[in-house]
Design an enzyme around this catalytic site. Structure first.
Site, PDB file in Angstrom:
ATOM      1  CD  GLU B  52      -1.771  -2.374   1.571  1.00 42.58           C
ATOM      2  OE1 GLU B  52      -0.574  -2.639   1.852  1.00 42.58           O
ATOM      3  OE2 GLU B  52      -2.684  -3.201   1.699  1.00 42.58           O
ATOM      4  CG  PHE B 114      -9.565  -9.780  11.113  1.00 39.92           C
ATOM      5  CD1 PHE B 114      -8.317 -10.239  11.520  1.00 39.92           C
ATOM      6  CD2 PHE B 114      -9.842  -9.764   9.754  1.00 39.92           C
ATOM      7  CE1 PHE B 114      -7.376 -10.653  10.600  1.00 39.92           C
ATOM      8  CE2 PHE B 114      -8.907 -10.181   8.833  1.00 39.92           C
ATOM      9  CZ  PHE B 114      -7.665 -10.642   9.248  1.00 39.92           C
ATOM     10  CD  GLN B 115      -7.270  -7.370   7.448  1.00 41.81           C
ATOM     11  OE1 GLN B 115      -8.172  -7.037   6.703  1.00 41.81           O
ATOM     12  NE2 GLN B 115      -6.134  -7.939   7.010  1.00 41.81           N
ATOM     13  CE  LYS B 164     -17.128  -6.343   3.754  1.00 39.19           C
ATOM     14  NZ  LYS B 164     -16.537  -7.669   3.972  1.00 39.19           N
ATOM     15  CG  MET B 486      23.181  11.694   3.108  1.00 45.81           C
ATOM     16  SD  MET B 486      24.337  12.846   2.338  1.00 45.81           S
ATOM     17  CE  MET B 486      23.325  13.538   1.029  1.00 45.81           C
TER      18      MET B 486
END
Lengths: 164, 579
Positions: B52, B114-115, B164, B486
């Site tokens: 993502e 969940f999630q 949802k 760097m």
């Protein structure tokens, strides 16, 4: 230096957390915070006090204004204003002397005794923060059980007003 | 009833009505109703990424190279938290994005479902604004507001978190797209205060040693044309920030190149000696100013920015102007025309003489600031120069973060805006490749180069698979020095060359084989004499992604470099020379 900042914001979930978050993420403390809907219940009026110098306060006022949910922001301590705070104090009154002492103090400070039991007085007092501090000092010896302060509410003096 | 849509259908329809053509994303439980609606239409094109973070960077790269709002779609919980780095990157660079995240159903919010992650809470400090949609009826208006907020004022990312159950296919409501968005709490200032703009013009016209310091705001607001016009009318030197490269043509005589920590000697020195600094669309970042107390001691500061909080935040502005770069620059041009005043030609001539002298003495393009490449020693600077030559300076260049980023910023001369795409504010390693995907999608026929290092590229290398699926023929220019360059440079300068965790030893993958495993072309370059030819070969493969793994000198440092605690002009010019 103590600063009072007053904000009109949308009365929506999450709006308050954005205001508080601005201070928290910079490590600044909010000393007092009061918030309630105005006569228009889609709007909340929020007053907070914090410590800071001129530059920090100016930057915070701008940052607060930048939040999408805020409609107006004013730095009250910058100008003439009225501030007022409400306090409830529960005091232990063991004997007649204590009751007399508290009654006298309440009268001097123009407060009210709003509840009592055989051994306690509950006092309600409104005014600026210094006055509330002074009352606490005056009755501390007698025996304070609990102090509840609302935090400062503020409004500017004169013709100016904060409205949509 | 006409136009009854489910929440999932409304999301997609609203995207279409917001003018969105493509969405980068990754499906998951809480977003499945939306993904199902996506499957049943052809208006909005979805590109499946492999992580993502890449979805948000790709949307970001798309936005930076086009000026349009980028869009990403992710699921709840880990989908949302994976998007966070991308959102923070866009926030720091003021890039307009809308990130739509699925959320667990309303009834489960707060139950450690969940999630479940509090996306609005987690993203709060790194978004311009965020919404939790609680009713199907509110989806269209919320999405319309999100695009409006993202694109106007100082742009930025907006999160729309959608539970949802709100997108359930069985619940349909009438669809209506709001044509006009009006918010009483959000009315960004566009036009600058006329009195202030007039003062700014006068001050600039009276200046004897003026410098225009132009930032990313010029790019974001498409103001290059007006900036160029004003600068040329005044014969005023221009320096660009890292975010502003391309805002003024780098090959023009009046360009001093980049300023700041790794800016050119002439830009930093001119800033230090300036009597008037005209800062436009810039924010006096700590990587520009060096020590604030020693910053440009002689200068009157004019500061134009759309965001009032940027003005006098780090450096006090003597003439603050709140407004968009385009509106203010246009007004300045028209005021300059009306005023009788002309720039002090004599003073400006002397000023240029001085600047040209600085250029000749220590200029990054005229003086040799590094040992030349030869044989098996390829200098990273020469790779960028070869890239510039082979692409005729016309490529879109994305970069990751580190030495390669600074070399690209210094040596690829951008004459046009929106060609240089990098994570300037947050400094996100892993940005380059996914950002290049967004750029390539927007400009399918253009040469898109991702300048990266073996450290950064491995942070989002899984996207090679996405490029394969969606035919994105990016050219990856990997400056491989087998070290975090760097970090290593700082360890050389500040930690007596103790290379704590900055070396890979023998652990690096065979990048050519890796590219081939993903279905792409890999080219390895180990000798300087092959560099240009292989680079040409790479760009001739127009329809293939090519991974150029170029072994560069590990010991090279980026110079100039400002000395910590100094003024702008206090610079290391090489490992041994300083100002």
């Amino acid at each position: 230096m103590k600063r009072i900042i007053s904000i009109l914001l949308e009365n929506e979930s999450g709006a308050l957390s954005r205001v508080v978050g601005l201070f928290a993420q910079r490590g600044y403390n909010i000393d007092t915070l009061t918030v309630a809907p105005t006569d228009d219940d889609t709007l909340s009026r929020l007053t907070l006090t914090t410590q800071g110098d001129d530059q920090m306060t100016e930057q915070m006022v701008k940052q607060l204004h930048k939040l999408i949910d805020t409609i107006k922001v004013v730095h009250l301590t910058e100008d003439l204003h009225i501030e007022c705070e409400l306090m409830l104090v529960k005091i232990k009154v063991a004997d007649n002397d204590a009751r007399a002492e508290i009654s006298r103090s309440v009268e001097i400070f123009r407060g009210h005794i709003v509840d009592m039991t055989a051994s306690t007085y509950t006092v309600q007092l409104a005014g600026d923060s210094d006055k509330l501090d002074a009352f606490i000092d005056a009755v501390r010896e007698v025996g304070i059980m609990e102090v509840v302060r609302s935090g400062v509410s503020g409004i500017s003096r004169g013709d100016k007003f904060l409205r949509v | 009833m006409a136009n009854m849509l489910s929440g999932g259908e409304i999301v997609i329809r609203a995207l279409k009505d917001a003018g969105v053509k493509n969405v980068w994303g990754y499906p998951g439980g809480a977003a499945l109703h939306i993904y199902d609606a996506l499957h049943r239409q052809d208006d909005v094109y979805h590109l499946l990424v492999r992580h993502e973070q890449a979805a948000v960077h790709a949307a970001d790269g798309f936005s930076r190279s086009t000026g349009e709002v980028g869009t990403a779609l992710v699921t709840s919980g880990p989908g949302a938290t994976n998007a966070i780095t991308g959102i923070a990157t866009a926030y720091m660079d003021s890039i307009p994005l809308v990130v739509i995240s699925g959320q667990v159903p309303m009834a489960k919010i707060g139950q450690d479902a969940f999630q479940e992650t509090d996306m609005v809470g987690v993203s709060r400090p790194i978004v311009k604004h965020s919404f939790l949609v609680t009713r199907t009826e509110d989806i269209a208006e919320t999405i319309a507001k999100a695009y409006y907020i993202a694109a106007t004022g100082r742009p930025g990312p907006v999160v729309v978190d959608i539970p949802k159950d709100i997108t359930d296919p069985s619940y349909k409501v009438p669809y209506k797209w709001p044509e006009n968005i009006k918010m009483r709490s959000y009315q960004p200032t566009n036009k600058g205060h006329r009195g202030q703009v007039k003062r700014a013009v006068k001050t600039l016209l009276e200046a004897k040693r003026p410098v225009i310091y132009a930032g990313g705001g010029i790019i974001l607001d498409n103001a290059s044309e007006y900036l160029t016009q004003l600068a040329q009318q005044l014969n005023c030197p221009v320096t660009n920030t890292l975010m502003g490269l391309g805002g003024y043509p780098a090959t023009d005589r009046q360009s001093l190149g980049m300023l700041g920590m790794h800016g050119t000697y002439e830009a930093n020195t001119a800033m230090h000696h300036a009597d008037v600094i005209f800062a436009v669309g810039a924010r006096f970042d700590d990587r520009v100013t060096n020590d604030l107390d020693k910053f440009c001691p002689h200068a009157t500061i004019i500061h134009v920015d759309v965001d009032p909080t940027s003005i006098s935040k780090n450096i006090n502005a003597h003439i603050p102007v709140v407004g968009t770069c385009t509106a203010v620059l246009k007004e300045m041009l028209s005021i300059a025309e009306q005023l009788e005043l002309k720039p002090d030609a004599e003073a400006i001539k002397d000023w240029w003489q001085q600047i040209d002298q600085w250029r000749e003495d220590q200029g990054i393009y005229t003086a040799t600031r590094y040992e030349p490449s030869s044989g098996a020693v390829i200098k990273p600077q020469d790779v960028i120069k070869a890239l510039y030559k082979v692409t005729d300076g016309e490529a879109f260049v994305t970069s990751d973060v580190g030495q390669h980023q600074m070399f690209a910023a210094q040596y690829y001369l951008f004459d046009k805006p929106r060609r240089w795409i990098n994570s300037g504010g947050l400094g996100t390693m892993g940005f380059g490749l996914p950002a290049a995907m967004g750029v390539q999608l927007a400009h399918p026929d253009a040469a898109v180069a991702c300048v990266t290092g073996e450290g950064s590229i491995q942070m989002c290398i899984q996207e090679l698979s996405t490029c394969n699926q969606h035919n994105l023929p990016i050219k990856i220019i990997n400056l491989n020095n087998s070290a975090l360059g760097m970090v290593r440079q700082w360890q050389d300068m500040n930690y007596s060359s103790r290379y704590s965790q900055s070396l890979y030893e023998d652990s690096l993958p065979d990048f050519v084989a890796l590219a081939e495993a993903y279905g792409h072309v890999g080219i390895k370059v180990t000798r300087f004499e092959d560099l240009e030819e292989k680079m040409r070969e790479c760009f001739e493969l127009k329809d293939r992604l090519v991974f150029m793994d170029i072994c560069v000198d590990q010991s090279e440092h980026v110079y100039p470099m400002q000395m910590p605690g100094g003024s702008m002009r206090d610079l290391w010019l090489s490992k041994t020379e300083r100002t």
